[in-house]
Design a protein around this motif. Structure first.
Motif, mmCIF file in Angstrom:
data_model
loop_
_atom_site.group_PDB
_atom_site.id
_atom_site.type_symbol
_atom_site.label_atom_id
_atom_site.label_comp_id
_atom_site.label_asym_id
_atom_site.label_seq_id
_atom_site.Cartn_x
_atom_site.Cartn_y
_atom_site.Cartn_z
ATOM 1 N N PRO A 332 0.817 -1.228 0.000
ATOM 2 C CA PRO A 332 0.000 0.000 0.000
ATOM 3 C C PRO A 332 0.845 1.270 0.000
ATOM 4 O O PRO A 332 0.457 2.286 -0.589
ATOM 5 C CB PRO A 332 -0.815 -0.123 1.295
ATOM 6 C CG PRO A 332 -0.833 -1.574 1.607
ATOM 7 C CD PRO A 332 0.492 -2.092 1.153
ATOM 8 N N VAL A 333 2.013 1.232 0.651
ATOM 9 C CA VAL A 333 2.885 2.414 0.704
ATOM 10 C C VAL A 333 3.460 2.724 -0.677
ATOM 11 O O VAL A 333 3.610 3.893 -1.056
ATOM 12 C CB VAL A 333 4.028 2.183 1.724
ATOM 13 C CG1 VAL A 333 4.973 3.376 1.746
ATOM 14 C CG2 VAL A 333 3.453 1.933 3.123
ATOM 15 N N ALA A 334 3.784 1.666 -1.434
ATOM 16 C CA ALA A 334 4.404 1.855 -2.756
ATOM 17 C C ALA A 334 3.391 1.912 -3.882
ATOM 18 O O ALA A 334 3.778 2.062 -5.046
ATOM 19 C CB ALA A 334 5.395 0.716 -3.013
ATOM 20 N N ALA A 335 2.094 1.800 -3.557
ATOM 21 C CA ALA A 335 1.060 1.791 -4.596
ATOM 22 C C ALA A 335 1.140 3.053 -5.451
ATOM 23 O O ALA A 335 1.383 4.156 -4.960
ATOM 24 C CB ALA A 335 -0.322 1.682 -3.950
ATOM 25 N N GLY A 336 0.936 2.870 -6.752
ATOM 26 C CA GLY A 336 1.000 4.001 -7.672
ATOM 27 C C GLY A 336 2.382 4.241 -8.251
ATOM 28 O O GLY A 336 2.546 5.100 -9.120
ATOM 29 N N HIS A 337 3.362 3.485 -7.791
ATOM 30 C CA HIS A 337 4.739 3.623 -8.273
ATOM 31 C C HIS A 337 5.255 2.229 -8.664
ATOM 32 O O HIS A 337 5.855 1.539 -7.830
ATOM 33 C CB HIS A 337 5.628 4.242 -7.206
ATOM 34 C CG HIS A 337 5.160 5.573 -6.721
ATOM 35 N ND1 HIS A 337 5.382 6.743 -7.412
ATOM 36 C CD2 HIS A 337 4.449 5.915 -5.620
ATOM 37 C CE1 HIS A 337 4.846 7.752 -6.754
ATOM 38 N NE2 HIS A 337 4.271 7.288 -5.670
ATOM 39 N N PRO A 338 5.006 1.791 -9.893
ATOM 40 C CA PRO A 338 5.378 0.422 -10.291
ATOM 41 C C PRO A 338 6.847 0.093 -10.056
ATOM 42 O O PRO A 338 7.178 -1.026 -9.643
ATOM 43 C CB PRO A 338 5.037 0.391 -11.786
ATOM 44 C CG PRO A 338 3.982 1.426 -11.950
ATOM 45 C CD PRO A 338 4.316 2.501 -10.975
ATOM 46 N N GLY A 339 7.743 1.047 -10.310
ATOM 47 C CA GLY A 339 9.167 0.790 -10.092
ATOM 48 C C GLY A 339 9.468 0.476 -8.637
ATOM 49 O O GLY A 339 10.204 -0.469 -8.321
ATOM 50 N N LEU A 340 8.892 1.256 -7.729
ATOM 51 C CA LEU A 340 9.099 1.005 -6.303
ATOM 52 C C LEU A 340 8.455 -0.312 -5.872
ATOM 53 O O LEU A 340 9.008 -1.036 -5.037
ATOM 54 C CB LEU A 340 8.525 2.164 -5.478
ATOM 55 C CG LEU A 340 9.280 3.492 -5.560
ATOM 56 C CD1 LEU A 340 8.560 4.561 -4.761
ATOM 57 C CD2 LEU A 340 10.714 3.334 -5.056
ATOM 58 N N LEU A 341 7.291 -0.629 -6.436
ATOM 59 C CA LEU A 341 6.637 -1.905 -6.116
ATOM 60 C C LEU A 341 7.528 -3.086 -6.493
ATOM 61 O O LEU A 341 7.672 -4.046 -5.724
ATOM 62 C CB LEU A 341 5.306 -2.015 -6.852
ATOM 63 C CG LEU A 341 4.058 -1.498 -6.139
ATOM 64 C CD1 LEU A 341 2.864 -1.546 -7.072
ATOM 65 C CD2 LEU A 341 3.764 -2.321 -4.885
ATOM 66 N N LEU A 342 8.135 -3.006 -7.670
ATOM 67 C CA LEU A 342 9.007 -4.094 -8.110
ATOM 68 C C LEU A 342 10.278 -4.150 -7.269
ATOM 69 O O LEU A 342 10.817 -5.243 -7.010
ATOM 70 C CB LEU A 342 9.342 -3.929 -9.592
ATOM 71 C CG LEU A 342 8.146 -3.996 -10.551
ATOM 72 C CD1 LEU A 342 8.600 -3.848 -11.991
ATOM 73 C CD2 LEU A 342 7.352 -5.284 -10.366
ATOM 74 N N ALA A 343 10.768 -2.998 -6.823
ATOM 75 C CA ALA A 343 11.927 -2.986 -5.924
ATOM 76 C C ALA A 343 11.571 -3.623 -4.590
ATOM 77 O O ALA A 343 12.385 -4.348 -3.991
ATOM 78 C CB ALA A 343 12.416 -1.553 -5.713
ATOM 79 N N VAL A 344 10.347 -3.380 -4.112
ATOM 80 C CA VAL A 344 9.869 -4.030 -2.890
ATOM 81 C C VAL A 344 9.872 -5.549 -3.073
ATOM 82 O O VAL A 344 10.278 -6.303 -2.178
ATOM 83 C CB VAL A 344 8.462 -3.525 -2.516
ATOM 84 C CG1 VAL A 344 7.811 -4.434 -1.477
ATOM 85 C CG2 VAL A 344 8.534 -2.100 -1.979
#
Length: 411
Positions: A332-344
């Protein structure tokens, strides 16, 4: 306290005490005590339900593929290709484990492939340790490739806005890089074990299980085309499982009721209930401070530094509270940022190789080896993790950043 109690039972894995035995009461307490409104708990359950449905379907698909003999055939093929050379066997295990994890999820690699690899190495009179360690490391790190490779991937995929193909394209290079780093470290770390003499076996490979291979290939194609058609991946995996189950019933190697009952048990309904209950407990924890704290320290943007920080936060959190709760907290914190989601995802999938606590799959792998009186030594596990995780994580994030720059898909 509720989260700690839930994870403690999952990690300790006492006999005859399923994870859900504590998770469900903990979720009920969270709702009844007002820590999480009932409406929010229901919303979280609905959010997780499609992911849990996929988990049921993929566990069935893996089990029924195993009944078709696909893992026995793979073991015989690995033995024949290795030709008595432990170094070659390790390379083959890396390839088979990476593909198994990507297509059938990490649970298949841990539960079904690990015993086969252990038996194959034993028959060759090779030291099994490098090869079974490869199973657990690749069950985690090789699950980066596809949305269906890991429960954490599926959770992020549903939030990312990426198509199945875009997800795979962005993660292909990090997947290859991480596996390459793991392999290089394994060759040096287990040099003595891999140099020990072994023997070639005459185990017949036999005919490949063509029907199961075709069904799995069809499922993989279905996963890729399901998104644009608005079809949930769980339906594709479920359809593949139904086809294999019908075939199993038609072959009639055992009573139909027994076949169906085995399939139900392999779907592990109590573990699925645990995932739903854990989601409610984690939502309560996030609501009462941890979510705000993570949002405050979490980076923004798609720069290389931001991606490295996101992966590092995810890896640390995974080793503190396990990778599934870490994903539930950070997505939920990284939602809206696909690059950050994939880094997570890099953090919660590669990071758990550092400690036993990081992944439930690792804990299950340890239990499987202990049953064969080949339990891993904690010191050795930690040393290997210290060598592989930081290097693989940095290299994987750099590869992800490059993929984002080359494709522009993460914007």
């Amino acid at each position: 306290m509720l989260l700690v109690a839930t994870l403690a039972v999952a990690i300790a894995a006492p006999r005859r005490v399923p994870e859900a035995a504590v998770a469900v009461p903990a979720a009920a307490v969270a709702v009844l005590a007002g820590l999480l409104p009932a409406t929010a708990a229901w919303t979280e359950t609905l959010r997780l339900a499609p992911t849990v449905g996929f988990l049921v379907a993929i566990l069935l698909l893996a089990h029924l593929s195993d009944t078709e003999g696909i893992f026995r055939w793979a073991g015989a093929a690995m033995s024949r290709i290795a030709a008595g050379r432990p170094q070659r066997l390790l390379a083959v295990v890396f390839g088979v484990a990476a593909l198994t994890t990507a297509v059938l999820s990490l649970d298949a690699t841990v539960v079904l492939l690990t015993p086969v690899v252990f038996s194959t190495a034993t028959l060759m009179r090779a030291r099994p340790k490098p090869h079974v360690y490869a199973c657990t490391h690749l069950a985690n790190s090789a699950s980066l490739l596809l949305p269906v490779s890991n429960l954490t991937n599926l959770l992020a995929y549903r939030t990312s806005g990426l198509s199945f193909a875009a997800f795979a394209v962005l993660m292909a290079l990090p997947w290859l890089v991480v596996i390459g780093v793991e392999y290089a470290v394994f060759r040096r770390f287990f040099d003595t074990d891999l140099s020990s003499p072994a023997r070639a076996t005459q185990q017949p490979v036999g005919r490949p299980p063509v029907f199961a291979i075709v069904v799995l290939g069809g499922c993989l194609l279905g996963f890729a085309t399901a998104g644009p058609l608005g079809v949930d991946p769980a339906i594709v995996a479920g359809a593949g499982a139904v086809v294999l189950l019908v075939r199993r019933l038609f072959v009639r190697t055992e009573p139909p009721v027994r076949t169906v009952w085995k399939a139900i048990l392999e779907a592990n309904p109590l573990f699925c209930l645990f995932v739903l209950a854990l989601g409610i407990v984690v939502a309560a924890v996030s609501r009462h401070g941890l979510g705000a704290l993570l949002a405050a320290v979490f980076p923004s943007g798609d720069s290389l530094v931001a991606l490295l920080l996101a992966a590092a936060v995810a890896a640390v959190l995974a080793n503190l509270v396990n990778n599934l709760p870490a994903a539930l907290l950070l997505i939920p914190v990284a939602a809206g940022h696909p690059g950050l989601l994939l880094a997570v995802l890099l953090g919660v999938n590669v990071g758990p190789n550092l400690t036993y606590v990081g992944s439930l799959a690792t804990l299950l792998w340890r239990r499987i080896l202990r049953a064969r009186e080949a339990g891993p030594a904690m010191g050795e596990f930690l040393r290997l993790g210290a060598l592989t995780v930081p290097t693989a994580l940095v290299a994987g994030v750099c590869a992800l950043w490059l993929s984002l720059q080359l494709t522009g898909l993460g914007g």
